[in-house]
Structure formats: structure tokens, C-alpha cells
Scaffold this motif. Sequence first.
Motif, PDB file in Angstrom:
ATOM      1  N   THR A 139       0.826  -1.205   0.000  1.00  0.00           N
ATOM      2  CA  THR A 139       0.000   0.000   0.000  1.00  0.00           C
ATOM      3  C   THR A 139       0.858   1.252   0.000  1.00  0.00           C
ATOM      4  N   SER A 140       1.938   1.247   0.771  1.00  0.00           N
ATOM      5  CA  SER A 140       2.801   2.434   0.803  1.00  0.00           C
ATOM      6  C   SER A 140       3.486   2.658  -0.542  1.00  0.00           C
ATOM      7  N   PHE A 141       3.857   1.579  -1.224  1.00  0.00           N
ATOM      8  CA  PHE A 141       4.459   1.722  -2.544  1.00  0.00           C
ATOM      9  C   PHE A 141       3.446   2.294  -3.534  1.00  0.00           C
ATOM     10  N   VAL A 144       3.218   6.017  -2.983  1.00  0.00           N
ATOM     11  CA  VAL A 144       4.375   6.697  -3.585  1.00  0.00           C
ATOM     12  C   VAL A 144       4.212   6.734  -5.099  1.00  0.00           C
ATOM     13  N   LEU A 145       3.748   5.644  -5.672  1.00  0.00           N
ATOM     14  CA  LEU A 145       3.527   5.580  -7.121  1.00  0.00           C
ATOM     15  C   LEU A 145       2.499   6.620  -7.562  1.00  0.00           C
ATOM     16  N   LEU A 146       1.440   6.795  -6.787  1.00  0.00           N
ATOM     17  CA  LEU A 146       0.429   7.800  -7.108  1.00  0.00           C
ATOM     18  C   LEU A 146       1.007   9.207  -6.980  1.00  0.00           C
ATOM     19  N   ALA A 147       1.843   9.445  -5.973  1.00  0.00           N
ATOM     20  CA  ALA A 147       2.481  10.763  -5.811  1.00  0.00           C
ATOM     21  C   ALA A 147       3.389  11.062  -7.001  1.00  0.00           C
ATOM     22  N   VAL A 148       4.166  10.087  -7.425  1.00  0.00           N
ATOM     23  CA  VAL A 148       5.041  10.259  -8.596  1.00  0.00           C
ATOM     24  C   VAL A 148       4.196  10.491  -9.847  1.00  0.00           C
ATOM     25  N   ALA A 149       3.079   9.798  -9.949  1.00  0.00           N
ATOM     26  CA  ALA A 149       2.184   9.991 -11.098  1.00  0.00           C
ATOM     27  C   ALA A 149       1.632  11.413 -11.114  1.00  0.00           C
ATOM     28  N   ASN A 150       1.341  11.982  -9.943  1.00  0.00           N
ATOM     29  CA  ASN A 150       0.852  13.358  -9.883  1.00  0.00           C
ATOM     30  C   ASN A 150       1.912  14.349 -10.349  1.00  0.00           C
ATOM     31  N   VAL A 151       3.140  14.144  -9.932  1.00  0.00           N
ATOM     32  CA  VAL A 151       4.234  15.008 -10.383  1.00  0.00           C
ATOM     33  C   VAL A 151       4.408  14.876 -11.896  1.00  0.00           C
TER      34      VAL A 151
END
Length: 179
Positions: A139-141, A144-151
Motif C-alpha cells: 500500500t505504501s508503494f 508513492v507511485l500515485l504521488a510520482v504519477a501526480n508530479v
Amino acid sequence: MKSRSFRVALGGVLGALSVVMLFFSGLFPFASIALPAVAGVLFMPIVVESGRRWAFFCYLGVAVLAALLVPDKEVVCLFVFYLGYYPILKSKIEELSHRWLQWGCKLLLFNGAILLAYYLMLHVFGLAAVADEFSTYTTSFLAVLLAVANVTNVVYDIALTRVVSMYIHWFRPKFLRRF
């Protein structure tokens, strides 16, 4: 005002190129996000030359053809649920009065669309490859993947703005001045 035949021809050619880009994702699996993004960018000249309505109808045509012809259904879902219509909708969002409201709408749209797309891929369409890939993630990964996708989406948005500017100020005067 552009003639109807010009708009139809432009939509047909760029729509066909969009389908080809999506189809190539089967040949180049490492580009499974880049090629749908490029396919969506191809709608931007239609928005400039013919308007959002024409571009949206071209998007719908490409989405139907992609669903029928493109073997990689994850690519089709990403295109249909976000990357295909976002370049068309971007200009409408940017008509909002405040910049922070524009970015808020863009990020809300992105997160909602991506979460919906992957939910449908996993729970409705049952894409086994996506389910297998996601089963190995914590879940934590995924957060992080969603945060990177937003950037990445913010960078994509800025790139779209520059592509439209280049189209309007460089390409259009040099190559479309007779139309």
C-alpha cells in the motif's frame, strides 16, 4: 472559419495517427504510458483548428477503434479514462479564473480518472496482467507511485501548454497559412 472538409480531414488523419500510436503500444510495451499520451496530444491541433466539440468526437471515434483494435487493454483504459480527453478538456479548465483553482481541478480530475481506470481494470474488466502486477505492491508503494504519477502529470500538463504554444506560434504560421 475552416471548411467542413478541412476539419473532417484533419480529424480523420490525426485520429488515425492516434489509433496507430495506441496500436504501437503492443509492439513497444515499455511505452505503454507514453504512446497513449502522444495519442492524446494529437487532438490538440483539432481543438485549435476546429474546437473542442470536433476534438471530442474524434476522441470518441479513436476510443471505440482502440477498444476494438488495440491488444493492450491497459493502454486503452488509460487513453479512454484520462490521456485521450485531457488535452481537449485542458483548455476548458484553464478558462477558470484562479490558477490554484485550475491546478486543483486538474489534479482532482487526474486522481479521480486514474483511480477509476485502475479500479475498473482490476475489478470490472479483470485484466490479469494488471492484477498480477498490483498484487506484488504494498500500500505504501502504491501511495508513492500515485504521488510520482501526480508530479508526472504536472510535467505533462506544462509540456502540453508548450506544445500548443509551439503549434500556434511556429507550426501553424509556417505550414497551415494557406488553409
